[in-house]
Design an enzyme around this catalytic site. Structure first.
Site: not given
Length: 807
Positions: A220, A335
């Site tokens: 989170w 990424d």
């Protein structure tokens, strides 16, 4: 689904006890049930506090501004809220999902970013797209509205974090909702999708948590205020699993890399704190929207499935700036995808640097996403070229409906003919295919190289869309050296309208690749450019050192002199020193063209077009090669170059030749008329347009209006002497032919000859006045010429055209 680094074994946290799961007789050991694997029960997170309402007057001392949409209309400071006593910096819109839901589609995420300042737009164009394209702004918005009221990870986004597994976890079964915590049924890796921090908690004695704003591959992400820095908004990025050793290491690595990074297109890290057994990265927050959310919103608001190509390229150029900086620091991003970059106002920021690693670290965890990750990553690890591969894939996803990019086309692109955008913009297609080539050696080798070519492609795309040229000097080639086939006035009757261009002439006119400034002989070569080929060959051959640049220059001169074998030997020597230098391929193709083998040369120039898709020179060279064998393809390439950059006059004349061969004189005139008045070839183009109107045309095709326009065109050029008079004679000859034969009338038939009502070059458009004016022109030319035979011929012409009289 994104592949993430494999998590390590989980560690304990609670004392042994009975499992609270209904019907389970297991015991809690090291925090988890030894039968069903469910973790011990944990307290639920509290709801996020609501944002305080904005006041009508700014609360800043000495400020008379008014709060509009939550911000002062004078200095841009936000209205005070009850969650912090200090002043906060304003932010833009929701950082990850404009709908307030969970982070859409990302498997790894980072913080938001952007600039602070006034919430009001300045009205100026930003730097996105190199100032060439207008990119819609993402407006500012109160960051507290980014807090999720019910933070949950949708079941369809719950996957095992083990990169070797990727199994679906936390899914509904037999009518029961999926678990938010537990163990992967395949590899037994622990998963947890519940927030670990609650609103109101203070982390590190400094950061007050407001609530969750998104969820990513490492857990989170929370919005907080920095109590020590005037209530500044910050983002806390936590871990997917507080007991996951490898995930913790990845977060610490992200902190270390970010601490070294200082670039306007990359999110900034402020701190790294621990809370309990978890670590949190404290990052800059100035919200916005990810490119993925911008794409989704664009689909909702318009009928288009993808972003405009120019907008997608603008984003790509910004990302390449950030990548260039990272690569220069010895770092690779690994990424990249549309989820991991945010636009805020007119600024773009890379987020989620959790996958960043050093190029010299062969043992670091590798992060990537299926559909974006280069195919060699698993065997060879990340590299500069694999980073650029991800940019190419992201550009494809943003710019056209890329169905199957994670499956059927995971490591390839659809055929150009099947994608309208790629069929329309061939250079963009070639750029994507080079960027995403399966072999790293065939890709762009650095971010600056890719950005340079992408900028050239952007100029082409924009010029194609609105017809406005976007010229710019090339960083790889010099200007056009000559424009063959422009001396229209020297052609005699029956020799055609535009002079044909021989392959050797075309080769000698093409731009020359620029000299490498780092070569020891660069300065020496720069002073020789004005010499003719023979003198240049002698000067270069006597260079004090035979460097690669000297050999390349000498090879070019040998090609111009027709010594193709010697040129080939020189190029072989250069290749030994500089394998992969594209200029070697250029000169080899140039030698084939100059030697009269355009079909063989075309193959070489076509490969260079794919390697340098943003450059005009390879397209121009390829068009020269195809002008006779594939005229329509040549016309398309000539038009592409000419539409983008009006300094390549050779493209205009090449296009005119192709259109003339197809019999489309109107198209010829249109392209020649588009040559700018400031060009040194403007008069030549106008003369060619004049010749196109009258030369070698059947009289029946001519009209009085065309003849009068040709005369007016000549009057406007301001030519004098023999050149002017020869063009006058050509127009008058065409007009006289029209009068005598334009409607099939002939002498002695009794049929009236056509008569014009206008005036052509000072003579009424009828037979007798035209004959008199043409006679005068022939006699004037006879007085001007120094050639005896030419003078005799012109006098004979004057006598033949003279009107008949009774005396």
């Amino acid at each position: 689904m994104a592949a993430t680094a494999s998590p390590g074994p989980s560690s304990g946290g609670t004392a042994p006890g009975s499992c609270a799961e209904p019907g389970c007789s297991g015991t809690i050991v090291d925090g988890y049930c030894d039968v069903c694997g469910h973790p011990a029960a944990q307290p639920a997170a509290a709801a996020a506090p609501a944002a305080a309402p904005a006041s009508s007057k700014c609360g800043e001392p000495g400020c008379s501004g008014t709060i509009v949409d939550g911000y002062c209309d004078l200095h841009g400071h936000p209205a005070a809220t009850g969650s912090s006593s200090g002043r906060s910096a304003p932010s833009s819109s929701v950082p990850f999902s404009s709908t307030g839901g969970t982070y859409s589609g990302s498997t790894r995420s980072g913080s938001t970013s952007g600039r602070t300042g006034s919430a009001r737009s300045s009205g100026r164009r930003g730097m996105l797209g190199a100032g060439l394209v207008e990119v819609p702004r993402v407006p500012y918005r109160d960051p507290s509205t980014a807090v999720l009221t019910d933070p949950q990870v949708a079941e369809h986004k719950r996957f095992c974090s083990n990169s070797d597994c990727g199994e679906e976890v936390g899914r509904s079964r037999e009518g029961r909702p999926g678990r938010t915590e537990g163990f992967c049924p395949k590899c037994r890796t622990r998963f947890s999708f519940t927030p670990k921090l609650s609103p109101g908690e203070v982390i590190g004695g400094q950061y007050e948590v407001l609530g969750c704003i998104a969820h990513g591959g490492l857990g989170w992400i929370y919005l907080a205020r920095d109590r020590n820095v005037n209530g500044r908004w910050v983002v806390l990025k936590g871990l997917l699993d507080s007991g996951d050793a490898e995930a913790l290491a990845a977060a610490e690595a992200e902190r270390a890399f970010l601490a070294e990074v200082e670039h306007p297109n990359i999110v900034k890290i402020y701190n790294f704190v621990r809370h309990g057994d978890a670590g949190y990265i404290v990052m800059e927050y100035v919200g916005g929207q990810t490119l993925k959310d911008i794409l989704l919103r664009h689909r909702q608001d318009t009928a288009a499935e993808s972003l405009p190509v120019g907008q997608a390229i603008a984003y790509g150029l910004e990302v390449l700036q950030a990548f260039g900086y990272l690569h220069a620091q010895g770092l690779v991003y690994c990424d990249f995808k549309p989820d991991n970059v945010i636009q805020s106002e007119e600024q773009l920021r890379l987020i989620d640097l959790g996958g960043v690693r050093r190029l010299d670290d062969p043992d670091g965890a590798i992060y990537g996403t299926v559909g974006y990750q280069a195919p060699e990553i698993g065997d060879d690890g990340p590299s500069v070229t694999s980073d650029l591969y991800t940019v190419g894939r992201a550009l494809a996803v943003l710019s056209f409906p890329f169905k199957g990019y994670t499956r059927a086309y995971e490591h390839s692109l659809p055929p150009r003919a099947e994608v309208p955008v790629l069929a329309l913009h061939e250079s963009f297609d070639r750029l994507l295919r080079r960027a995403t080539h399966e072999r790293p050696a065939e890709r762009f080798q650095d971010a600056a190289e890719m950005a340079e070519q992408l900028t050239g492609v952007l100029r082409e795309v924009l010029a194609a869309e609105d017809g406005v040229p976007r010229p710019a000097p090339s960083g790889l080639f010099g200007p056009e050296r000559a424009v063959p086939g422009t001396d229209v006035a020297k052609l005699a009757d029956g020799e055609g309208v535009l002079p044909p261009v021989l392959p050797a002439e075309a080769a000698a006119a093409l731009p020359i690749p620029l000299v490498d400034g780092g070569d020891p002989a660069a300065g020496f070569l720069a002073g020789l450019t004005a010499l003719d080929p023979a003198r240049l060959a002698a000067a270069v051959a006597s260079a004090p050192e035979q460097t690669p640049e000297v050999r390349l220059a000498l090879a070019r001169v040998r090609i111009e002199l027709g010594a193709f074998a010697e040129a080939g030997e020189l190029l072989d020597k250069v290749e030994e020193d500089r394998p992969g230098d594209w200029r070697i391929d250029w000169y080899r193709a140039l030698a084939l063209l100059a030697g009269g083998r355009p079909a063989d040369a075309a193959a070489g120039f076509d490969r260079l077009y794919s390697r340098l898709p943003g450059e005009a020179a390879p397209k121009l060279a390829l068009a020269c090669c195809l002008e006779r064998s594939a005229p329509e393809e040549a016309a398309r390439l000539y038009e592409l170059v000419w539409r983008t950059d009006r300094t390549y006059i050779g493209a205009a004349f090449g296009l005119a030749r192709v259109r003339l061969a197809a019999g489309d004189r109107a198209a010829v005139t249109a392209v020649l008329d588009s040559v700018p008045e400031v060009s040194i070839r403007y008069v030549s183009a106008q003369v060619a347009a004049l010749a196109t109107a009258v030369r070698d045309r059947p009289p029946a095709e001519l009209t009085p209006a065309e003849l009068e326009r040709a005369g007016s065109r000549l009057d406007g050029l301001g030519l004098e002497g023999e050149r002017h008079d020869r063009l006058v004679a050509e127009i008058l000859e065409a007009a006289l032919d029209w009068v005598e034969h334009g409607t099939g009338a002939a002498v002695g038939t009794g049929v009236a000859r056509p008569q014009g009502t206008g005036v052509l070059l000072g003579a009424p458009l009828s037979e007798v006045p035209l004959r008199r004016r043409l006679e005068q022109t022939y006699r004037s030319l006879a007085r001007l010429t120094t050639d005896r035979e030419d003078r005799r011929w012109l006098i004979d012409c004057a006598n033949a055209v003279r009107p008949r009289t009774l005396l």
